[in-house]
Design a protein around this motif. Structure first.
Motif, PDB file in Angstrom:
ATOM      1  N   SER A 108      35.310  59.774  22.468  1.00 31.81           N
ATOM      2  CA  SER A 108      34.002  60.414  22.373  1.00 31.81           C
ATOM      3  C   SER A 108      33.064  59.897  23.306  1.00 31.81           C
ATOM      4  CB  SER A 108      33.739  60.207  21.151  1.00 31.81           C
ATOM      5  OG  SER A 108      33.147  59.070  20.739  1.00 31.81           O
ATOM      6  N   GLY A 109      32.007  60.496  23.103  1.00 34.93           N
ATOM      7  CA  GLY A 109      30.630  60.008  24.208  1.00 34.93           C
ATOM      8  C   GLY A 109      30.411  58.829  23.580  1.00 34.93           C
ATOM      9  N   ILE A 110      30.317  58.535  22.397  1.00 41.52           N
ATOM     10  CA  ILE A 110      29.746  57.170  21.736  1.00 41.52           C
ATOM     11  C   ILE A 110      30.850  56.038  22.230  1.00 41.52           C
ATOM     12  CG2 ILE A 110      29.697  55.775  19.559  1.00 41.52           C
ATOM     13  CD1 ILE A 110      28.008  58.004  18.340  1.00 41.52           C
ATOM     14  N   ASP A 111      32.071  56.280  22.065  1.00 45.37           N
ATOM     15  CA  ASP A 111      33.263  55.688  22.605  1.00 45.37           C
ATOM     16  C   ASP A 111      32.916  55.169  24.276  1.00 45.37           C
ATOM     17  OD1 ASP A 111      34.475  55.367  20.186  1.00 45.37           O
ATOM     18  OD2 ASP A 111      36.045  56.439  20.728  1.00 45.37           O
ATOM     19  N   ALA A 112      32.641  56.084  25.079  1.00 42.35           N
ATOM     20  CA  ALA A 112      32.449  56.048  26.262  1.00 42.35           C
ATOM     21  C   ALA A 112      31.253  55.086  26.587  1.00 42.35           C
ATOM     22  CB  ALA A 112      32.279  57.199  27.116  1.00 42.35           C
ATOM     23  N   ASN A 113      30.128  55.085  25.732  1.00 49.44           N
ATOM     24  CA  ASN A 113      29.123  54.453  25.949  1.00 49.44           C
ATOM     25  C   ASN A 113      29.310  52.835  25.396  1.00 49.44           C
ATOM     26  OD1 ASN A 113      27.603  56.462  27.106  1.00 49.44           O
ATOM     27  ND2 ASN A 113      26.340  56.839  25.230  1.00 49.44           N
ATOM     28  N   LEU A 114      30.063  52.822  24.340  1.00 48.36           N
ATOM     29  CA  LEU A 114      30.335  51.448  24.001  1.00 48.36           C
ATOM     30  C   LEU A 114      31.255  50.859  24.976  1.00 48.36           C
ATOM     31  CD1 LEU A 114      31.370  52.159  20.136  1.00 48.36           C
ATOM     32  CD2 LEU A 114      29.411  50.509  21.245  1.00 48.36           C
ATOM     33  N   PRO A 175      19.111  52.825  14.124  1.00 44.98           N
ATOM     34  CA  PRO A 175      20.454  53.078  13.175  1.00 44.98           C
ATOM     35  C   PRO A 175      21.710  53.114  13.964  1.00 44.98           C
ATOM     36  CG  PRO A 175      18.522  54.407  12.458  1.00 44.98           C
ATOM     37  CD  PRO A 175      17.889  53.824  13.751  1.00 44.98           C
ATOM     38  N   ASN A 176      21.539  53.023  15.234  1.00 46.35           N
ATOM     39  CA  ASN A 176      22.973  53.115  15.833  1.00 46.35           C
ATOM     40  C   ASN A 176      23.347  52.049  16.293  1.00 46.35           C
ATOM     41  OD1 ASN A 176      24.209  53.763  18.849  1.00 46.35           O
ATOM     42  ND2 ASN A 176      24.907  55.246  17.260  1.00 46.35           N
TER      43      ASN A 176
END
Length: 480
Positions: A108-114, A175-176
């Motif tokens: 996902s996009g969040i995974d990519a950012n992590l 919160p993220n």
């Protein structure tokens, strides 16, 4: 083409029969979802319609395979076909975006950012720290060393765009996880114009001195000058990370070129593969050769087993995006957004920044006396699918909001053009002008409830149906 349409229709009809033999309610929900999407004006900026080829690619036995590791270096046996899939997806991504390196495993996009965040930390903090500690690798560290390293990694600074200015949750929102990983501050936009102020951003960066400067947005309706972002990052010694999840299709389609294309300027670029790219739901990381070894450690650093069936679908979507047809589509997306914005403005609506020059429009609904939540709900009653969104310095906060975010990628995929998008603006204004705020049970003004005048929803649905019928969704698929 007729033969392909017949094959596609047959494939989905038979697939649903197989699904129904096990759980008919899932088959029914799938049919209902297609029907709903066919009958709605989908204006959510982060949604699109993937091709049948992309969708079908996800439904294969690649789903059954574990493949932790990288191409040619897996922790499971029998991954030769996964290697082919991942290598092809990465090759298409590199060629599509002109990148030195592509990592296609993020889910996902969040995974990519992590992956990007931890790759930067590994490269900028862990590597130098290990050298300073005279350790060959992490296995040489004592418990005391680990404690010291954890403090180093957990005390780095990130500067990202604030949520109400158009940034994303993963750009340092408290919160993220990004807001908890980093000592973070956020930059906004000019309070008068709503536009990025590069001088103010430079001043903030000089004061804060972040390790990571994040550029990119999820609700900023303008283009970004990434050459200026690069200059700011260089002046303060920051790594420039760009999240182009929303506008990747405009980069791939050569709408954003020169200083508006982040790839030549950023150290690392992240994206989703759906949205304006029209691929499967998933993530992507592009990086310079210098950062590539750190990014390649996404598994096991952040990720588990890659979704091989989705990587295969990414390869198909990237191949589609390398065509002239996709470039023409991307340009229509931007042109249609301009038309949509102009349609609102000439009818007296208020837009954040006064317009758009990308794929999205941010409508401030306070001029209609509504919250974003009220407007979103009333529009949905009329068959217009949107999502509420914060505006700069939003008085209603991130839940009720004061705005509606709109995007043109999905309806452009269906074939909508200037005439239809102007009509969409007209219909939306009709709904909003005929919606009034409701009250709570105690009789006080409500931020959520609303009253839509009688007959408006039916009129708008009927007008929408005329346009939708001219541009059918997945016309080759008949599930009747």
């Amino acid at each position: 083409m007729a033969d392909i349409d017949a094959l596609t229709s047959s494939a989905y009809a038979h697939a649903l029969e197989v699904i129904a033999s096990v759980e008919p309610r899932i088959a029914d929900a799938t049919r209902a979802e297609l029907a709903d999407q066919r009958s709605s004006l989908k204006l959510i900026a982060s949604e699109n319609y993937a091709s049948p080829a992309v969708l079908l690619t996800m439904g294969t036995w690649f789903s059954d395979k574990y493949a932790e590791g990288t191409v040619g270096h897996r922790f499971y046996a029998g991954c030769q076909n996964v290697d082919t899939v991942e290598a092809l997806a990465a090759e298409h991504a590199r060629e599509l975006f002109g990148a030195e390196y592509a990592y296609v495993q993020p889910h996902s996009g969040i995974d990519a950012n992590l992956v990007a965040f931890w790759s930067i930390l590994a490269h900028r903090v862990e590597g130098p720290w290990l050298e300073k500690a005279a350790a060959k690798n992490v296995n040489d560290l004592t418990e005391a060393d680990w404690e010291a390293l954890r403090k180093e990694l957990g005390n780095q600074r990130l500067l990202g765009m604030s949520l109400d200015a158009g940034g994303h949750l993963t750009h340092g929102f408290r919160p993220n996880i990004s807001g908890k990983m980093f000592h973070q501050q956020q930059y906004g936009t000019n309070p008068e114009t709503g536009l990025l102020d590069y001088d103010a951003l430079l001043a903030k960066a000089r004061e804060f001195k972040p390790l990571v400067l994040v550029a990119g947005y999820s609700a900023y309706p303008r283009r970004v000058n990434f050459a200026k972002m690069r200059e700011i990052a260089d002046e303060v010694g920051a790594t420039l990370m760009v999240d182009m999840a929303h506008f990747a299709g405009l980069v791939a389609g050569k709408v954003f070129t020169g200083e508006e294309n982040p790839v030549p300027y950023a150290d690392i670029v992240t994206s989703t593969t759906h949205k304006s790219l029209r691929g499967p739901r998933g993530g992507l990381v592009l990086a310079t050769g210098e950062l590539a070894p750190s990014v390649d450690r996404g598994c096991p650093m952040v990720l588990g087993g890659p979704m091989s069936h989705v990587m295969a679908a990414k390869a198909v979507a990237f191949a589609e995006a390398r065509t002239e047809d996709f470039q023409a589509y991307a340009h229509r997306v931007a042109e249609n957004a301009q038309t949509l914005a102009e349609g609102f403005l000439k009818r007296g609506a208020k837009l954040v920044t006064g317009g758009t020059d990308n794929h999205l429009v941010l409508l401030d609904v306070t001029s209609f006396g509504l919250t974003g939540r009220q407007a979103e709900s009333a529009l949905l009653d009329a068959g217009v699918v949107t999502n509420r969104n914060s505006v700069p310095a939003d008085p209603n906060g991130a839940w009720y909001t004061s705005g509606i975010r709109l995007g043109t990628p999905a309806l452009t995929t269906r074939g909508f053009g200037a005439e239809e998008f102007d009509r969409v603006a007209e219909l939306m204004v009709e709904v909003l002008r005929n919606t009034t705020p409701g009250t709570t049970k105690a009789g006080t003004p409500s931020q959520a409830s609303y009253v839509l005048a009688d007959g408006v929803a039916d009129r708008v649905r009927a007008a929408s149906a005329e346009m939708l019928d001219k541009h059918p969704l997945y016309p080759g698929i008949d599930l009747s």
